[in-house]
Design a protein around this motif. Sequence first.
Motif: not given
Length: 117
Positions: A26, A55, A62, A65-67, A79-81, A83, A85
Amino acid sequence: MTSELINPDTIQWYEAASVNAFPADGGACVKIGERQIAVFHFAQTGEWYACQNQCPHKMQMILARGLIGDQNGEPKVACPYHKKTFSLCTGENLNGDDYRIETYPVRIDNEKVYIGL
């Protein structure tokens, strides 16, 4: 990892935090000067990556906090909001859009994480 565009002779290293301050597989955000930097620990491979936290798609802080994962072996953050990449090695937008992110080299020394600027 070091971005291919960075000259290693001009890097100044900044202590970010202890390795224990970052979640396995993470990310977390650190502030160095006025920069917010997202730092990621890929526990399976033992690799560390850093990039801007903002982003560029919607200009929100953010990305920490991304995936995270990989795309054809390329470490990436989404980006978690929105997407979008990005490659954590080059900063390239992996969705084919024009905007990209800044990436920074990471070094681990005596259980401390250092970011190169």
